[in-house]
Design an enzyme around this catalytic site. Structure first.
Site, short mmCIF file in Angstrom:
data_model
loop_
_atom_site.label_atom_id
_atom_site.label_comp_id
_atom_site.label_asym_id
_atom_site.label_seq_id
_atom_site.Cartn_x
_atom_site.Cartn_y
_atom_site.Cartn_z
N GLU A 174 0.14 -1.29 5.63
CA GLU A 174 1.16 -0.82 6.57
C GLU A 174 0.98 0.65 6.90
O GLU A 174 1.19 1.07 8.03
CB GLU A 174 2.55 -1.07 5.98
CG GLU A 174 3.71 -0.83 6.94
CD GLU A 174 4.26 0.60 6.93
OE1 GLU A 174 5.13 0.91 7.76
OE2 GLU A 174 3.81 1.42 6.08
N ASP A 190 0.82 -1.21 0.00
CA ASP A 190 0.00 0.00 0.00
C ASP A 190 0.85 1.26 0.00
O ASP A 190 2.03 1.24 0.38
CB ASP A 190 -0.95 0.00 1.20
CG ASP A 190 -0.22 0.04 2.53
OD1 ASP A 190 0.77 -0.72 2.69
OD2 ASP A 190 -0.63 0.80 3.43
#
Length: 406
Positions: free
Chosen positions: A173, A81
């Site tokens: 994350e 991400d």
């Protein structure tokens, strides 16, 4: 153009912003992460590796040992991400043979030497930048590319001795929830490295202790013409709450091991204001004291205005240095690998956290290694291609060091 650069330029075309609004209910928090996970699965399978994707888009793979030696099982981890702070998909980055000076992104924005003096270190390198409207995505698609390049190397060079190499690509994350459900036992590594740092040579085994704070303030709205001694404006109470935390305790005024309170979001009117904070400190005792101060502000203002403030604090992660201080050999392998490649190890505390912060406390000791990107979480992001290449070379060398020294 080499394969690692091609991989990176492909990965940044995937829109993988994590979404904090979905973080508690949906795993992963955004559909784009699923798309990239499937792409990585395909690429790993093309290398001849076995791959699994679980129902939260974690991608797991491994390169089996090619020796009878009883070697430690080492893992390498990067997150798919990108930050939710701004768009992360980019199809047309700039690739610049950098000779020095400011870098123009568009008519309104430039990366200037005055604001970003790190540019002075990059003369003579080939830089990938944005065009001033999006993130570049080097956090952490440079880490993803470095690990994929490492996998390709060991598949294509079976004569190079190594133990089991574990690979994981993780979601979410950036919103602090990705590692919560990481299956450490199934991953099967004795220790791992997140490839999620910045400048070449970064080797980090200390992080912040982190918490999230939510503040909800209920005001009292009356006509301003007759408001004296009656109105309670929740927005001005919010400003008072923030001032009580101390201006010097903000990120823009702290460095090194200093902690901070960071107001990340505020939304309100006279009747109701909501504030979101992150709370950070490297020292666990000071971290606990900061949370106590946060709650003390609530008590003080509730006593002053009546019970109009509710506060929730939730710990996010802890300083992985508490775990890694007892396992110096793990940091030692990375340090030796960099020195073998004539890279100066830059060992310093992370003013942030990584998946490794949580994983270290979940039984997987996990320091952090540079992935090469700079100026993360903004349109001024830069990736020197040479730094990316050295990141992957460092991962490869770690595996070689472990095979030789263990």
């Amino acid at each position: 153009m080499d394969n690692i650069t091609k991989r990176f330029l492909n990965y940044i075309t995937f829109d993988t912003q994590s979404d904090p609004e979905n973080g508690d209910e949906q795993k992963p928090s955004s559909e784009g992460q699923w798309v990239l996970a499937k792409e990585l699965k395909k690429e790993l399978e093309e290398l001849g590796l076995t791959v699994t994707i679980n129902d939260e888009a974690f991608v797991f793979s491994e390169i089996k040992a090619n020796t009878d030696k009883d070697l430690p099982k080492v893992g390498f981890i990067a997150h798919m991400d990108t930050s939710p702070e701004m768009p992360g998909k980019i199809d047309d980055p700039q690739i610049i043979d950098y000779k020095g000076g400011d870098i123009k992104l568009n008519d309104k924005r430039s990366i200037t030497v005055e604001d970003f003096p790190v540019l002075k270190d990059l003369e003579g390198l080939t830089l990938i930048t944005t065009r001033g409207e999006t993130l570049l995505g080097a956090d952490d698609k440079s880490g993803v590319a470095a690990i994929m390049n490492m996998a390709e190397y060991f598949v294509n060079n079976p004569e190079v001795e190594h133990g089991d190499i574990k690979i994981a690509f993780t979601p979410d994350e950036e919103i602090g929830t990705g590692a919560d459900t990481f299956d450490v036992e199934n991953f099967g590594a004795d220790f791992a490295y997140t490839i999620d740092g910045g400048y070449i040579g970064e080797l980090e085994y200390e992080t912040f202790n982190g918490a999230a704070g939510k503040v909800n303030i209920k005001g009292k709205s009356v006509h301003p013409g007759s408001a004296k001694n009656t109105m309670i404006n929740s927005t001005t109470v919010a400003f008072e709450f923030d001032r009580l935390l101390g201006e010097v305790n903000r990120p823009e005024h702290t460095e090194g091991y200093e902690g901070f309170y960071h107001l990340t979001n505020i939304k309100g009117d006279i009747e109701n204001t909501k504030m979101e904070y992150i709370i950070r400190h490297h020292d666990r005792e000071e971290f606990e004291n900061m949370k106590k101060q946060f709650m003390a502000n609530k008590d003080y203002l509730n006593n002053k205005y009546g019970n109009i403030i509710e506060v929730e604090i939730k710990d996010s992660y802890y300083n992985m240095g508490e775990v890694l201080k007892d396992k110096p050999e793990i940091v030692g392998y990375a340090k030796k690998a960099m020195e073998n490649l004539d890279i100066e190890p830059l060992i310093s505390p992370i003013r942030g956290g990584t998946d490794g912060s949580k994983l270290s406390f979940m039984g997987l000791p996990c320091p952090n290694i540079f992935a090469g990107g700079l100026n993360f979480h903004g349109v001024y992001e830069i990736l020197p291609i040479e730094f990316l290449q050295k990141s992957s070379e460092t991962i490869i060398e770690i595996v070689k060091v472990i095979a030789k020294d263990c």
